[in-house]
Design a protein around this motif. Structure first.
Motif, PDB file in Angstrom:
ATOM      1  N   ASN A 206      -0.337   4.166   2.315  1.00 13.85           N
ATOM      2  CA  ASN A 206      -1.960   4.584   1.278  1.00 13.85           C
ATOM      3  C   ASN A 206      -1.915   6.264   1.258  1.00 13.85           C
ATOM      4  O   ASN A 206      -2.545   6.853   2.079  1.00 13.85           O
TER       5      ASN A 206
ATOM      6  N   ASP B 270       1.517  -8.786   0.854  1.00 13.74           N
ATOM      7  CA  ASP B 270       0.755  -7.249   0.991  1.00 13.74           C
ATOM      8  C   ASP B 270       2.576  -6.468   1.371  1.00 13.74           C
ATOM      9  O   ASP B 270       2.370  -4.987   1.159  1.00 13.74           O
TER      10      ASP B 270
ATOM     11  N   ASP C  34       0.358  -1.561   0.349  1.00 12.70           N
ATOM     12  CA  ASP C  34      -0.028   0.023  -0.244  1.00 12.70           C
ATOM     13  C   ASP C  34       0.445   0.991   0.285  1.00 12.70           C
ATOM     14  O   ASP C  34       0.582   2.251  -0.338  1.00 12.70           O
TER      15      ASP C  34
END
Length: 133
Positions: free
Chosen positions: A117, A99, A62
């Motif tokens: 993010n 991930d 992310d």
């Protein structure tokens, strides 16, 4: 009380009121313009290659932007304490495992704080706020 003291008290009260309003407005403006970010430190591995070996850093997937960049926190001293900026760092994608992505970069170290993010309005050099832990 003399007229000059009354005027001085009134001017002082107005100036204090203006200072309070400016402080509140600056906090509101900061919260709207500076995104709040969460960070993580990369983990470091050393892998053997045909050329000898190389240092690989792992970060959450992310944290990686579409253009193979990550944003790293850079800090400095401002008028009222620390200020934080997001610096865009180019990385070379080495491997992806769920991930977690393994990246290689000359400008990224295991001591850096990588933004997880990143928001769409984030750009190189923009001021950010660190999310409270």
């Amino acid at each position: 009380m003399s007229a000059s003291k009354k005027i001085l008290n009134l001017v002082t009260a107005v100036l204090i009121g203006v200072l309070i309003v400016c402080t509140v407005l600056s906090v509101i403006l900061r919260n709207q313009t500076q995104p709040e970010v969460e960070t993580v430190k990369p983990t470091e591995e050393y892998i053997e290659t045909e050329d000898g070996g190389m240092k690989i850093l792992s970060v959450p997937a992310d944290a990686l932007t579409e253009e193979s960049y990550v944003y790293v926190i850079r800090s400095g001293i401002g008028l009222f304490g620390y200020v934080y900026h997001a610096e865009m760092v180019e990385v070379e994608l080495y491997a992806k495992n769920g991930d977690i992505v393994s990246v290689n970069s000359q400008r990224l170290s295991r001591h850096d704080e990588v933004i997880v993010n990143p928001v769409d309005r984030m750009s190189d050099g923009c001021m950010v706020r660190l999310k409270a832990e």
